[in-house]
Enzyme design. Structure first.
Site, PDB file in Angstrom:
ATOM      1  N   ARG A   1       0.158  -4.504   0.591  1.00  0.00           N
ATOM      2  CA  ARG A   1       0.871  -4.253  -0.661  1.00  0.00           C
ATOM      3  C   ARG A   1       0.012  -3.326  -1.509  1.00  0.00           C
ATOM      4  O   ARG A   1      -1.215  -3.342  -1.430  1.00  0.00           O
ATOM      5  CB  ARG A   1       1.112  -5.563  -1.409  1.00  0.00           C
ATOM      6  CG  ARG A   1       2.117  -6.458  -0.744  1.00  0.00           C
ATOM      7  CD  ARG A   1       2.256  -7.800  -1.458  1.00  0.00           C
ATOM      8  NE  ARG A   1       3.139  -8.664  -0.706  1.00  0.00           N
ATOM      9  CZ  ARG A   1       2.750  -9.436   0.302  1.00  0.00           C
ATOM     10  NH1 ARG A   1       1.485  -9.478   0.659  1.00  0.00           N
ATOM     11  NH2 ARG A   1       3.629 -10.177   0.943  1.00  0.00           N
TER      12      ARG A   1
ATOM     13  N   LYS B   1      -0.925 -11.546  -3.472  1.00  0.00           N
ATOM     14  CA  LYS B   1       0.348 -12.234  -3.661  1.00  0.00           C
ATOM     15  C   LYS B   1       0.371 -13.599  -2.979  1.00  0.00           C
ATOM     16  O   LYS B   1       0.814 -14.579  -3.557  1.00  0.00           O
ATOM     17  CB  LYS B   1       1.501 -11.376  -3.147  1.00  0.00           C
ATOM     18  CG  LYS B   1       2.862 -11.995  -3.371  1.00  0.00           C
ATOM     19  CD  LYS B   1       3.977 -11.071  -2.936  1.00  0.00           C
ATOM     20  CE  LYS B   1       5.329 -11.732  -3.145  1.00  0.00           C
ATOM     21  NZ  LYS B   1       6.418 -10.844  -2.709  1.00  0.00           N
TER      22      LYS B   1
ATOM     23  N   HIS C   1       5.996   0.833  -2.875  1.00  0.00           N
ATOM     24  CA  HIS C   1       6.102   0.169  -1.568  1.00  0.00           C
ATOM     25  C   HIS C   1       6.431   1.140  -0.438  1.00  0.00           C
ATOM     26  O   HIS C   1       6.540   0.734   0.725  1.00  0.00           O
ATOM     27  CB  HIS C   1       7.160  -0.939  -1.607  1.00  0.00           C
ATOM     28  CG  HIS C   1       6.649  -2.206  -2.201  1.00  0.00           C
ATOM     29  ND1 HIS C   1       5.883  -3.094  -1.501  1.00  0.00           N
ATOM     30  CD2 HIS C   1       6.787  -2.714  -3.437  1.00  0.00           C
ATOM     31  CE1 HIS C   1       5.568  -4.112  -2.282  1.00  0.00           C
ATOM     32  NE2 HIS C   1       6.099  -3.900  -3.461  1.00  0.00           N
TER      33      HIS C   1
ATOM     34  N   ARG D   1       3.846   1.029   2.505  1.00  0.00           N
ATOM     35  CA  ARG D   1       3.928  -0.205   3.292  1.00  0.00           C
ATOM     36  C   ARG D   1       5.185  -0.212   4.165  1.00  0.00           C
ATOM     37  O   ARG D   1       5.140  -0.537   5.346  1.00  0.00           O
ATOM     38  CB  ARG D   1       3.898  -1.400   2.334  1.00  0.00           C
ATOM     39  CG  ARG D   1       4.014  -2.771   2.984  1.00  0.00           C
ATOM     40  CD  ARG D   1       3.763  -3.830   1.912  1.00  0.00           C
ATOM     41  NE  ARG D   1       4.347  -5.119   2.193  1.00  0.00           N
ATOM     42  CZ  ARG D   1       3.734  -6.113   2.815  1.00  0.00           C
ATOM     43  NH1 ARG D   1       2.499  -5.953   3.240  1.00  0.00           N
ATOM     44  NH2 ARG D   1       4.338  -7.267   3.002  1.00  0.00           N
TER      45      ARG D   1
ATOM     46  N   HIS E   1       5.642 -11.795   6.877  1.00  0.00           N
ATOM     47  CA  HIS E   1       6.991 -12.286   6.570  1.00  0.00           C
ATOM     48  C   HIS E   1       7.279 -13.530   7.392  1.00  0.00           C
ATOM     49  O   HIS E   1       6.720 -13.715   8.464  1.00  0.00           O
ATOM     50  CB  HIS E   1       8.037 -11.219   6.885  1.00  0.00           C
ATOM     51  CG  HIS E   1       8.118 -10.138   5.869  1.00  0.00           C
ATOM     52  ND1 HIS E   1       8.887  -9.009   6.053  1.00  0.00           N
ATOM     53  CD2 HIS E   1       7.548  -9.979   4.652  1.00  0.00           C
ATOM     54  CE1 HIS E   1       8.781  -8.223   4.992  1.00  0.00           C
ATOM     55  NE2 HIS E   1       7.967  -8.786   4.137  1.00  0.00           N
TER      56      HIS E   1
ATOM     57  N   TYR F   1      13.729  -5.616   4.667  1.00  0.00           N
ATOM     58  CA  TYR F   1      12.621  -4.888   4.053  1.00  0.00           C
ATOM     59  C   TYR F   1      12.548  -3.458   4.597  1.00  0.00           C
ATOM     60  O   TYR F   1      12.284  -2.512   3.864  1.00  0.00           O
ATOM     61  CB  TYR F   1      11.306  -5.630   4.329  1.00  0.00           C
ATOM     62  CG  TYR F   1      10.106  -5.073   3.620  1.00  0.00           C
ATOM     63  CD1 TYR F   1       9.840  -5.418   2.302  1.00  0.00           C
ATOM     64  CD2 TYR F   1       9.236  -4.204   4.252  1.00  0.00           C
ATOM     65  CE1 TYR F   1       8.732  -4.915   1.639  1.00  0.00           C
ATOM     66  CE2 TYR F   1       8.127  -3.694   3.605  1.00  0.00           C
ATOM     67  CZ  TYR F   1       7.881  -4.049   2.298  1.00  0.00           C
ATOM     68  OH  TYR F   1       6.792  -3.543   1.647  1.00  0.00           O
TER      69      TYR F   1
END
Length: 194
Positions: free
Chosen positions: A44, A73, A140, A143, A167, A176
């Site tokens: 991230r 996170k 993002h 990523r 994930h 995503y």
């Protein structure tokens, strides 16, 4: 901040983004290296930006093989393999030396001893998008682009991509990547229903 951020799927567009990051900013080498490191490690943006110099370079300025961090996170430990981005990091190290930039942070801000923050990098990505006429770039992007490239180049190994992104479900990872419908259709097109 922009809500719709997609991976860069087209290699030509990716090259244009990389060239713009490098050549349209005073701190272009820093900006490109942030993008390249984020793309190669699938971190991230907040984790990329908060890396310290010693996380990536040894005392002699050599690129380490691995970096060890805890994701901000999730708090989970993360083992970063740096070989795919070693060439970029070597160029970045030389740029730091040439410009007499010393900081505890890998990606220092132009302000006093702070690292570049998410908002600053968001503005950089927005400027790149404006210059190239692309409306889906954001923090993002690196990523998501890295994840997409791993997904495609490993012949759609969703398990690997899930693991790299930390994930918990395939549907989350496919969403995503912006691939939920695309991926399903590609798989269905390969099936012989007899």
């Amino acid at each position: 901040m922009k809500e719709t951020v997609y991976p860069i799927k087209d290699s030509k567009v990716l090259a244009e983004v990389q060239d713009t990051l490098l050549n349209n900013f005073i701190f272009g080498r820093r900006n490109l290296t942030i993008f390249q490191l984020g793309k190669a490690t699938l971190l991230r943006v907040s984790d990329v930006l908060s890396l310290q110099y010693r996380d990536v370079f040894d005392a002699k300025g050599r690129v380490k093989s691995y970096a060890y961090i805890h994701d901000q996170k999730t708090g989970k430990p993360n083992h970063l393999y740096l070989k795919p981005v070693k060439k970029d990091l070597r160029k970045y190290y030389q740029w730091l030396m040439d410009n007499h930039i010393q900081s505890q942070w890998l990606f220092p801000s132009s302000e006093r001893d702070k690292h570049i923050d998410r908002v600053q990098f968001y503005r950089i990505m927005q400027k790149v998008g404006d210059l190239l006429g692309i409306d889906y770039l954001g923090t993002h992007t690196m990523r998501k682009t890295g994840a997409y490239r791993v997904y495609v180049q490993t012949n759609y190994d969703i398990g690997l991509v899930m693991n790299l992104l930390n994930h918990s479900s395939q549907s989350m990872t496919l969403k995503y990547l912006g691939l939920d419908r695309d991926a399903t259709e590609k798989i269905l097109n390969k099936i012989d229903f007899g």
